[in-house]
Enzyme design. Structure first.
Site, PDB file in Angstrom:
ATOM      1  N   GLY A  11      21.033  74.125  29.366  1.00  0.00           N
ATOM      2  CA  GLY A  11      20.071  73.866  28.339  1.00  0.00           C
ATOM      3  C   GLY A  11      19.279  72.658  28.426  1.00  0.00           C
ATOM      4  N   ARG A  15      16.507  69.593  20.842  1.00  0.00           N
ATOM      5  CA  ARG A  15      16.592  69.220  19.705  1.00  0.00           C
ATOM      6  C   ARG A  15      17.379  67.741  19.503  1.00  0.00           C
ATOM      7  NH1 ARG A  15      19.318  74.864  18.036  1.00  0.00           N
ATOM      8  NH2 ARG A  15      19.654  74.861  20.364  1.00  0.00           N
ATOM      9  N   ASN A 226      23.731  70.392  18.585  1.00  0.00           N
ATOM     10  CA  ASN A 226      22.454  70.568  18.794  1.00  0.00           C
ATOM     11  C   ASN A 226      21.471  69.514  18.366  1.00  0.00           C
ATOM     12  OD1 ASN A 226      22.827  73.351  19.900  1.00  0.00           O
ATOM     13  ND2 ASN A 226      22.569  74.295  17.889  1.00  0.00           N
ATOM     14  N   TYR A 364      40.397  28.076  26.285  1.00  0.00           N
ATOM     15  CA  TYR A 364      39.939  29.282  27.292  1.00  0.00           C
ATOM     16  C   TYR A 364      41.056  29.118  28.157  1.00  0.00           C
ATOM     17  CZ  TYR A 364      38.087  31.736  31.097  1.00  0.00           C
ATOM     18  OH  TYR A 364      37.857  32.491  32.474  1.00  0.00           O
ATOM     19  N   ASN A 375      53.041  24.676  25.218  1.00  0.00           N
ATOM     20  CA  ASN A 375      52.109  24.370  23.772  1.00  0.00           C
ATOM     21  C   ASN A 375      50.953  24.240  24.499  1.00  0.00           C
ATOM     22  OD1 ASN A 375      52.412  23.982  20.927  1.00  0.00           O
ATOM     23  ND2 ASN A 375      50.889  22.455  21.800  1.00  0.00           N
TER      24      ASN A 375
HETATM   25  C1  UD1 Z   1      23.850  79.659  20.521  1.00  0.00           C
HETATM   26  C2  UD1 Z   1      24.168  81.363  20.380  1.00  0.00           C
HETATM   27  C3  UD1 Z   1      24.356  81.427  18.783  1.00  0.00           C
HETATM   28  C4  UD1 Z   1      25.877  80.750  18.215  1.00  0.00           C
HETATM   29  C5  UD1 Z   1      25.620  79.260  19.053  1.00  0.00           C
HETATM   30  C6  UD1 Z   1      26.880  78.630  18.732  1.00  0.00           C
HETATM   31  C7  UD1 Z   1      22.851  82.363  22.084  1.00  0.00           C
HETATM   32  C8  UD1 Z   1      21.482  83.207  22.357  1.00  0.00           C
HETATM   33  N1  UD1 Z   1      23.024  81.881  20.741  1.00  0.00           N
HETATM   34  O1  UD1 Z   1      22.977  78.959  20.027  1.00  0.00           O
HETATM   35  O2  UD1 Z   1      24.458  82.796  18.542  1.00  0.00           O
HETATM   36  O3  UD1 Z   1      25.874  80.833  17.286  1.00  0.00           O
HETATM   37  O4  UD1 Z   1      25.161  79.084  20.359  1.00  0.00           O
HETATM   38  O5  UD1 Z   1      26.815  77.002  19.155  1.00  0.00           O
HETATM   39  O6  UD1 Z   1      23.613  82.402  22.895  1.00  0.00           O
HETATM   40  N2  UD1 Z   1      22.007  76.976  28.141  1.00  0.00           N
HETATM   41  C9  UD1 Z   1      22.004  77.150  29.357  1.00  0.00           C
HETATM   42  N3  UD1 Z   1      20.713  77.972  29.758  1.00  0.00           N
HETATM   43  C10 UD1 Z   1      19.639  78.293  28.743  1.00  0.00           C
HETATM   44  C11 UD1 Z   1      20.029  78.199  27.572  1.00  0.00           C
HETATM   45  C12 UD1 Z   1      21.174  77.454  27.021  1.00  0.00           C
HETATM   46  O7  UD1 Z   1      22.752  76.935  30.071  1.00  0.00           O
HETATM   47  O8  UD1 Z   1      18.672  78.889  29.368  1.00  0.00           O
HETATM   48  C13 UD1 Z   1      23.397  76.535  27.504  1.00  0.00           C
HETATM   49  C14 UD1 Z   1      23.173  75.143  26.834  1.00  0.00           C
HETATM   50  O9  UD1 Z   1      23.261  74.244  27.606  1.00  0.00           O
HETATM   51  C15 UD1 Z   1      24.233  75.161  25.746  1.00  0.00           C
HETATM   52  C16 UD1 Z   1      24.670  76.738  25.573  1.00  0.00           C
HETATM   53  O10 UD1 Z   1      24.089  77.526  26.577  1.00  0.00           O
HETATM   54  O11 UD1 Z   1      25.219  74.409  25.940  1.00  0.00           O
HETATM   55  C17 UD1 Z   1      23.939  77.179  24.253  1.00  0.00           C
HETATM   56  O12 UD1 Z   1      22.477  76.995  23.988  1.00  0.00           O
HETATM   57  P1  UD1 Z   1      21.636  76.317  22.601  1.00  0.00           P
HETATM   58  O13 UD1 Z   1      20.533  76.298  23.067  1.00  0.00           O
HETATM   59  O14 UD1 Z   1      22.906  75.359  22.264  1.00  0.00           O
HETATM   60  O15 UD1 Z   1      22.245  77.725  21.821  1.00  0.00           O
HETATM   61  P2  UD1 Z   1      22.399  77.744  20.290  1.00  0.00           P
HETATM   62  O16 UD1 Z   1      20.676  77.720  19.753  1.00  0.00           O
HETATM   63  O17 UD1 Z   1      23.064  76.530  19.806  1.00  0.00           O
HETATM   64 MG    MG Z   2      24.114  75.024  20.696  1.00  0.00          MG
END
Ligand code: UD1
Ligand code: MG
Length: 450
Positions: A11, A15, A226, A364, A375
């Site tokens: 991801g 945020r 996040n 030092y 000492n």
């Molecule tokens: C996600 C869940 C949500 C849950 C929450 C808990 C989904 C759609 N939603 O939301 O239901 O309550 O986690 O923390 O799964 N990532 C990828 N590739 C992508 C998108 C994300 O590898 O294309 C990875 C991100 O790096 C992260 C994880 O997946 O580590 C979760 O993504 P994030 O955007 O944090 O999802 P949340 O909005 O937290």
């Molecule tokens: Mg998350």
């Protein structure tokens, strides 16, 4: 059953509003990704598959030798991310544990509980959920009238009624591997244009399969990072977890909210930790010590009954009954043997101070070996650096170094020798002699004290 683990870390982490990837932000001295890698390994006993985005060289560098990498070329959602692991994992395991790399505080026992729930049920998916008043942006768990889990709806897509639901998706799942790999490609695109892994739940139910859920009681485990507000919550939760563990093991922590102990630190019983103390890295502290207030101790080993006040220590060894501070600074390679006293504004680097050495004030000592019971007068300096190289100083047992002595290394001061206040010692001082002046010269042979 063989369980493989997939960790999602591709991801954007937008945020976090950061130049660096979300999973590289620090928690308790380690990047978030490290916590996820440890959990993946320990829960399944095998190397996890880590899904990363393109240009994730920094993540690759940290996770090197700790995971098999799979790249998600475009960030098309959590379902799409898991899809990328299919080519390396299909046919290799019975179960697939999926975790998100932004959930650092998940306990290994909780993950094992989830895997067990999957093994013991007919479900296609077992997932972790949380019941709480704080939704933190999590997806909501949808149940049917009989209380069975039938779907997950993301907060952004939820109706006002669904937003009232107080059971949330933790984002941690254990799937039947063959069912997952066969059906993942069927995931529909969400309104947002992403493939949500969470939609697998409704798919499993529509196909006539069951979904098992495991409720996690400790809300702290499920802090998903996040934003930086969540990161601060994770810091506070980690601190509570570690400090409670040590208090229950017999360590007094006077103000747990202002005491920072790293996950790899070890402490002995009846030790007292005073406020604003930071214990980091692989620091080990023995029993009945008094540490702090206002101290930073990193990768340092401290024996029993030591007293450290308002000091900074890094890469040092302190044997039993040492006291240091206020305002002592120990650097890499400082070794203070039994009963050393080190007072205020001293610095020791790459040096051994023998048993019973007294180094009271403003000195030092660098690149030196100091014998028993020496000492060291106020303001003594080992002049160890000539602008090009570092040189060694040796001080024999029971020597008395007068205040303001400059020891111009390489130099040796013999056993039972004395240097007068303000001497600049450029030549070796024989045993049992008194030297004074600039440069210091022997003015008297001392009587052997036998
Ligand atoms: C996600 C869940 C949500 C849950 C929450 C808990 C989904 C759609 N939603 O939301 O239901 O309550 O986690 O923390 O799964 N990532 C990828 N590739 C992508 C998108 C994300 O590898 O294309 C990875 C991100 O790096 C992260 C994880 O997946 O580590 C979760 O993504 P994030 O955007 O944090 O999802 P949340 O909005 O937290
Ligand atoms: Mg998350």
């Amino acid at each position: 059953m063989v369980c493989a683990s997939v960790i999602l870390a591709a991801g954007m982490g937008t945020r976090m509003k950061s130049e660096s990837a979300k999973v590289l932000h620090d928690l308790g001295g380690y990047p978030l990704i490290q916590w996820a890698l440890n959990a993946g390994w320990e829960a399944t006993g095998r190397e996890p598959v880590l899904v990363i985005g393109p240009d994730a060289e920094d993540i690759r560098a940290i996770a090197k030798n700790q995971a098999a990498f799979v790249e998600q070329p475009e960030r098309l959602g959590t379902g799409h991310a898991v899809m990328q692991a299919k080519k390396v994992l299909q046919g290799k395991s019975d179960l697939i544990l999926v975790t998100y790399a932004d959930m650092p505080l998940l306990r290994i026992e909780t993950l094992k509980r989830l895997i067990k729930a999957q093994e013991e049920s007919e479900a296609r998916i077992a997932l972790l959920t949380l019941i709480s008043d704080n939704p933190r942006g999590f997806g909501r768990i949808i149940h049917n009238n009989s209380g069975e889990v039938i779907g997950i709806v993301e907060e952004a897509d939820a109706t006002t009624e669904q937003l009232e639901i107080k059971e949330y998706n933790a984002g941690t799942y254990c799937f039947r591997a063959d069912w997952l790999w066969e059906n993942l490609p069927r995931l529909p695109k969400s309104v947002k244009g992403e493939y949500y892994l969470t939609d697998m739940v409704a798919m499993a139910v529509e196909d006539g399969g069951a979904v098992a859920s495991v409720i996690v009681d400790d809300e702290d485990e499920l802090i998903g990072v996040n934003t930086r507000v969540h990161l601060a919550e994770a810091h506070a939760a980690l601190q509570r977890r570690i400090n409670s563990q040590w208090m229950l093991a017999g360590v007094t922590i006077v103000d747990p909210a202002n005491t920072y102990i790293g996950p790899e630190v070890a402490l002995g019983s009846d030790t007292i930790i005073l406020p604003n103390t930071h214990l980091e890295g692989k620091t080990i502290i023995g029993s009945a010590c008094r540490i702090g207030p206002n101290s930073i101790i990193r990768d340092t080993s401290i024996g029993d009954r030591c007293k450290i006040e308002s000091s900074v220590m890094e890469g040092a060894i302190l044997e039993d009954d040492v006291d240091a501070g206020p305002f002592a600074h120990l650097r890499k390679g400082a070794h203070l043997m039994q009963g050393v006293h080190m007072g205020n504004f001293g610095e020791v680097k790459n040096s051994t101070l023998g048993p019973g050495v007294k180094m009271g004030h403003v000195s030092y000592i660098g690149d030196a070996t100091v014998g028993d019971e020496v000492n060291i007068g106020a303001g003594t300096i080992t002049c160890n650096y000539d602008g090009k190289q570092k040189h060694h100083t040796e001080i024999g047992a029971r020597a008395f170094i007068g205040s303001g002595t400059m020891l111009v290394a390489p130099v040796q001061v013999g056993e039972d020798a004395i240097t007068g206040a303000g001497s600049v010692v450029k030549h070796d001082v024989p045993d049992s002699s008194l030297v004074v002046g600039v440069p210091a010269k022997v003015i008297r042979k001392l009587e052997q004290s036998d």
